[in-house]
Design a protein around this motif. Structure first.
Motif, PDB file in Angstrom:
ATOM      1  N   ASP A 152       7.903   0.852   1.556  1.00  0.00           N
ATOM      2  CA  ASP A 152       6.488   0.960   1.158  1.00  0.00           C
ATOM      3  C   ASP A 152       6.419   1.251  -0.331  1.00  0.00           C
ATOM      4  OD1 ASP A 152       5.423   0.677   3.715  1.00  0.00           O
ATOM      5  OD2 ASP A 152       5.548   2.829   4.129  1.00  0.00           O
ATOM      6  N   THR A 200       7.715   5.091  11.860  1.00  0.00           N
ATOM      7  CA  THR A 200       8.399   5.501  13.095  1.00  0.00           C
ATOM      8  C   THR A 200       9.748   6.134  12.746  1.00  0.00           C
ATOM      9  OG1 THR A 200       7.409   3.559  14.123  1.00  0.00           O
ATOM     10  CG2 THR A 200       9.195   4.595  15.337  1.00  0.00           C
ATOM     11  N   GLY A 242      -0.931   5.273  10.268  1.00  0.00           N
ATOM     12  CA  GLY A 242      -0.532   3.905  10.589  1.00  0.00           C
ATOM     13  C   GLY A 242      -1.087   2.828   9.707  1.00  0.00           C
ATOM     14  N   GLU A 243      -2.226   3.057   9.099  1.00  0.00           N
ATOM     15  CA  GLU A 243      -2.788   2.051   8.190  1.00  0.00           C
ATOM     16  C   GLU A 243      -3.815   2.732   7.292  1.00  0.00           C
ATOM     17  OE1 GLU A 243      -4.965  -0.952  10.301  1.00  0.00           O
ATOM     18  OE2 GLU A 243      -6.132   0.545  11.371  1.00  0.00           O
ATOM     19  N   THR A 244      -4.312   1.949   6.348  1.00  0.00           N
ATOM     20  CA  THR A 244      -5.214   2.518   5.348  1.00  0.00           C
ATOM     21  C   THR A 244      -6.519   3.027   5.968  1.00  0.00           C
ATOM     22  OG1 THR A 244      -4.263   1.032   3.730  1.00  0.00           O
ATOM     23  CG2 THR A 244      -6.436   1.945   3.209  1.00  0.00           C
ATOM     24  N   TYR A 292      -0.552   5.377  -1.294  1.00  0.00           N
ATOM     25  CA  TYR A 292       0.151   4.241  -0.694  1.00  0.00           C
ATOM     26  C   TYR A 292      -0.400   2.942  -1.268  1.00  0.00           C
ATOM     27  CZ  TYR A 292       1.258   0.867   3.024  1.00  0.00           C
ATOM     28  OH  TYR A 292       1.688  -0.224   3.729  1.00  0.00           O
ATOM     29  N   LYS A 300       0.398  -4.483   8.249  1.00  0.00           N
ATOM     30  CA  LYS A 300      -0.291  -3.803   9.344  1.00  0.00           C
ATOM     31  C   LYS A 300      -1.527  -4.616   9.693  1.00  0.00           C
ATOM     32  CE  LYS A 300       1.404   0.095  10.628  1.00  0.00           C
ATOM     33  NZ  LYS A 300       1.231   0.893  11.828  1.00  0.00           N
ATOM     34  N   THR A 315      -2.950  10.865   7.530  1.00  0.00           N
ATOM     35  CA  THR A 315      -1.512  11.134   7.497  1.00  0.00           C
ATOM     36  C   THR A 315      -0.783   9.806   7.292  1.00  0.00           C
ATOM     37  OG1 THR A 315      -0.915  10.792   9.833  1.00  0.00           O
ATOM     38  CG2 THR A 315      -1.861  12.928   9.253  1.00  0.00           C
ATOM     39  N   ARG A 337       2.168  -2.670  13.422  1.00  0.00           N
ATOM     40  CA  ARG A 337       3.106  -2.986  12.359  1.00  0.00           C
ATOM     41  C   ARG A 337       3.780  -4.314  12.701  1.00  0.00           C
ATOM     42  NH1 ARG A 337       8.075   1.035  11.366  1.00  0.00           N
ATOM     43  NH2 ARG A 337       9.587  -0.483  10.627  1.00  0.00           N
TER      44      ARG A 337
HETATM   45  P1  AMP Z   1       4.865   2.403  12.123  1.00  0.00           P
HETATM   46  O1  AMP Z   1       6.321   2.631  12.036  1.00  0.00           O
HETATM   47  O2  AMP Z   1       4.484   1.371  13.113  1.00  0.00           O
HETATM   48  O3  AMP Z   1       4.102   3.667  12.303  1.00  0.00           O
HETATM   49  O4  AMP Z   1       4.426   1.788  10.711  1.00  0.00           O
HETATM   50  C1  AMP Z   1       4.737   2.482   9.541  1.00  0.00           C
HETATM   51  C2  AMP Z   1       4.093   1.833   8.374  1.00  0.00           C
HETATM   52  O5  AMP Z   1       2.649   1.891   8.473  1.00  0.00           O
HETATM   53  C3  AMP Z   1       4.393   2.553   7.075  1.00  0.00           C
HETATM   54  O6  AMP Z   1       5.661   2.220   6.584  1.00  0.00           O
HETATM   55  C4  AMP Z   1       3.236   2.088   6.208  1.00  0.00           C
HETATM   56  O7  AMP Z   1       3.491   0.788   5.709  1.00  0.00           O
HETATM   57  C5  AMP Z   1       2.055   2.026   7.184  1.00  0.00           C
HETATM   58  N1  AMP Z   1       1.273   3.275   7.142  1.00  0.00           N
HETATM   59  C6  AMP Z   1       1.509   4.409   7.802  1.00  0.00           C
HETATM   60  N2  AMP Z   1       0.582   5.341   7.520  1.00  0.00           N
HETATM   61  C7  AMP Z   1      -0.279   4.791   6.646  1.00  0.00           C
HETATM   62  C8  AMP Z   1      -1.449   5.254   5.947  1.00  0.00           C
HETATM   63  N3  AMP Z   1      -1.956   6.478   6.128  1.00  0.00           N
HETATM   64  N4  AMP Z   1      -2.054   4.405   5.092  1.00  0.00           N
HETATM   65  C9  AMP Z   1      -1.574   3.152   4.920  1.00  0.00           C
HETATM   66  N5  AMP Z   1      -0.482   2.654   5.545  1.00  0.00           N
HETATM   67  C10 AMP Z   1       0.170   3.464   6.392  1.00  0.00           C
END
Ligand code: AMP
Length: 513
Positions: free
Chosen positions: A386, A300, A273-275, A397, A406, A296, A411
């Protein structure tokens, strides 16, 4: 895998094992299976056309799982809506869904229109009744039919419903059961649930747990917001598999006692979900030497996550930022430029996901679906928006191409907030910008043009924040409001975000000095 068959197996073989625990309430696999069977029979008879998705509203309550399974057993997809979603947004989601009952486990203050609202009490009664007409396997949601819909932030101010089919979820689970530990090691473990069910990160713990015969251990909002309660709850959890955003783990790390002694059974941290910061990964490895740290990545729109990497100490000490991993089986990741040309290793471009977990599209939004999704040689593809690059199959990423960001794991599309601020009285123009430090969004600032400029900025900020809460969740309300006489413009006549951003950065740097 056949998800429901797997769960039924545990209901038969370990019927008295807890499937889910939320605070003092728990349900065993037998109860979860039987209650959802009876409720499914009722839904089959009363919920209208098969396959139509039904809303399930509430928070962390074992009965949410009964409702989810009852929906899919009766041939209906479901759409989870957490209590943290503001009423105006919940109303929009309910409106977007076809007629059919709304299953609730918490009080819902939203007008559901012609939809029948079932309270928890009614659900318990229906599910506890004697009924031998449990739907058969042929009634279950299968194949390309929608298992769940999760609404995400949309740039029009209206949330978009991402449809995830039974096949997508099953392909995802084939892989997620092996993340961090072997599938056998996951059997019967306690899975920590941090994310609300309306955030797709929760799918990582909810279903990986259910198809591993695990116990889902839910951390309620009230527990997460009270540090003392949170630590007590974690200490009681016996968690074996940790699933959260990196931000949440960072909060926990600020407690010295958060270590292997508190969670002796912990074997894997699964992040998405984020860095994931290098320092966070290193601290976790130090405090939990027996647990793997897994990063990971995924949206969504492609069923939670599509890449993984086990972060090693050496990697965390030398590779900054950390990679987000290699593609799972059934998925290909490509980096493409704006013309759709695939780029070579090391070149930055848009991350494109192709494969068997890509969504079938946004619910009833053909135009948006057509823009984001495509079919290539019979394989579904998704433009993530992304930015990233590949190195020998390992994905890195680099942030959002558009304005989606994020914040604390949530998000957010900045235009979504802007569109909602525009609804407030007195607003002439608005731009919302993220305030970044060390590559991470820390807060949001809204630049607003009001005519006339407010005499008391503090009071006006409080008013705007308060009124905005009627439309967006708290985490989307900007921390700071800056009042401008005029919005700076580019030559094209658009708001000059770049200039505002530079000013924001100057101010942030000045403030830190
Ligand atoms: P969501 O659909 O709410 O899970 O958000 C998806 C978005 O979260 C992705 O398109 C990325 O921009 C960001 N994201 C997901 N995983 C990562 C990660 N491991 N590192 C950095 N950003 C991520």
């Amino acid at each position: 895998m056949n998800i429901l068959q797997k769960i039924r197996g545990y209901a038969q073989n370990v019927p008295e094992r807890a499937a889910v625990r939320c605070g003092a309430e728990a349900l065993t696999y037998r109860e979860l299976w039987e209650y959802s069977d009876v409720l499914a029979a009722w839904l089959k008879a009363h919920a209208g056309e098969e396959k139509q998705p039904l809303a399930v509203y509430g928070h962390k309550n074992p009965w949410m799982l009964v409702c989810f399974l009852a929906c899919v057993k009766s041939g209906h997809g479901y759409c989870p809506v957490d209590i943290s979603v503001p009423d105006a947004r919940t109303a929009m989601i309910l409106q977007a869904l076809p007629d059919g009952p709304v299953l609730t486990t918490e009080d819902m203050q939203v007008d559901a229109g012609t939809k029948r609202v079932l309270t928890l009490e009614e659900i318990r009664k229906l599910a506890g009744a004697k009924n031998s007409n449990a739907p058969s396997e042929t009634d279950w949601v299968t194949g390309g039919d929608t298992w769940y819909i999760i609404f995400t932030s949309g740039s029009t101010g209206t949330p978009k419903g991402v449809q995830i089919s039974a096949d997508c979820l099953s392909h995802y689970l084939d892989w997620s059961v092996g993340l961090g530990t072997t599938p056998e090691e996951k059997e019967g473990k306690v899975f920590l649930n941090q994310a609300p069910f309306s955030f797709d990160l929760s799918v990582m713990d909810l279903y990986t747990s259910l198809v591993s015969g695990g116990t889902l251990y839910c951390l309620e909002k009230s527990v997460q917001s009270d540090y003392k309660k949170l630590m007590e709850s974690l200490a009681q959890s016996q968690a074996g598999i940790w699933v959260s955003t990196p931000s949440f783990a960072e909060v926990c790390l600020s407690e010295k006692a958060f270590d292997e002694k508190m969670l002796p059974q912990l074997r894997a941290f699964l992040f998405c979900g984020e860095t994931l910061g290098n320092r966070t990964a290193l601290k976790l490895m130090e405090r939990f030497p027996k647990a793997a740290v897994i990063n990971t990545y995924g949206p969504t729109e492609s069923t939670v996550a599509v890449t993984d990497v086990t972060v090693t100490k050496e990697m965390a000490e030398t590779v900054n930022p950390l990679p987000v991993g290699a593609a799972k089986p059934g998925t290909a990741i490509e980096i493409r430029d704006e013309n759709g040309t695939t780029l070579a290793d090391g070149e930055k471009g848009e991350i494109i996901i192709l494969g068997d977990t890509v969504s079938t599209g946004y619910f009833c939004q053909e135009e948006l679906t057509g823009k984001a999704f495509f079919l290539e040689n019979g394989v579904r593809g998704y433009h993530t928006g992304d930015k990233g690059y590949l190195e020998h199959g390992m994905l890195f990423y680099c942030g959002r191409i558009d304005l989606q960001i994020k914040l604390h794991g949530y998000r957010i599309e900045l235009e979504d907030i802007e569109n909602n601020i525009r609804r407030l009285s007195g607003i002439e123009h608005v731009v919302v910008l993220p305030n970044e430090r060390d590559g991470k969004v820390k807060s949001l600032t809204a630049y607003v043009v009001e005519e006339p400029l407010p005499e008391n900025e503090r009071e006006e900020t409080a008013r705007l924040k308060h009124e905005l809460l009627a439309y967006v969740p708290e985490y989307m309300v900007p921390k700071k409001f800056v009042f401008l006489e005029q919005m700076p413009m580019t030559n094209n006549g658009k708001a000059d975000r770049k200039r505002l951003k530079e000013e924001l950065e100057k101010k942030t740097a000045g403030g830190r000095r």
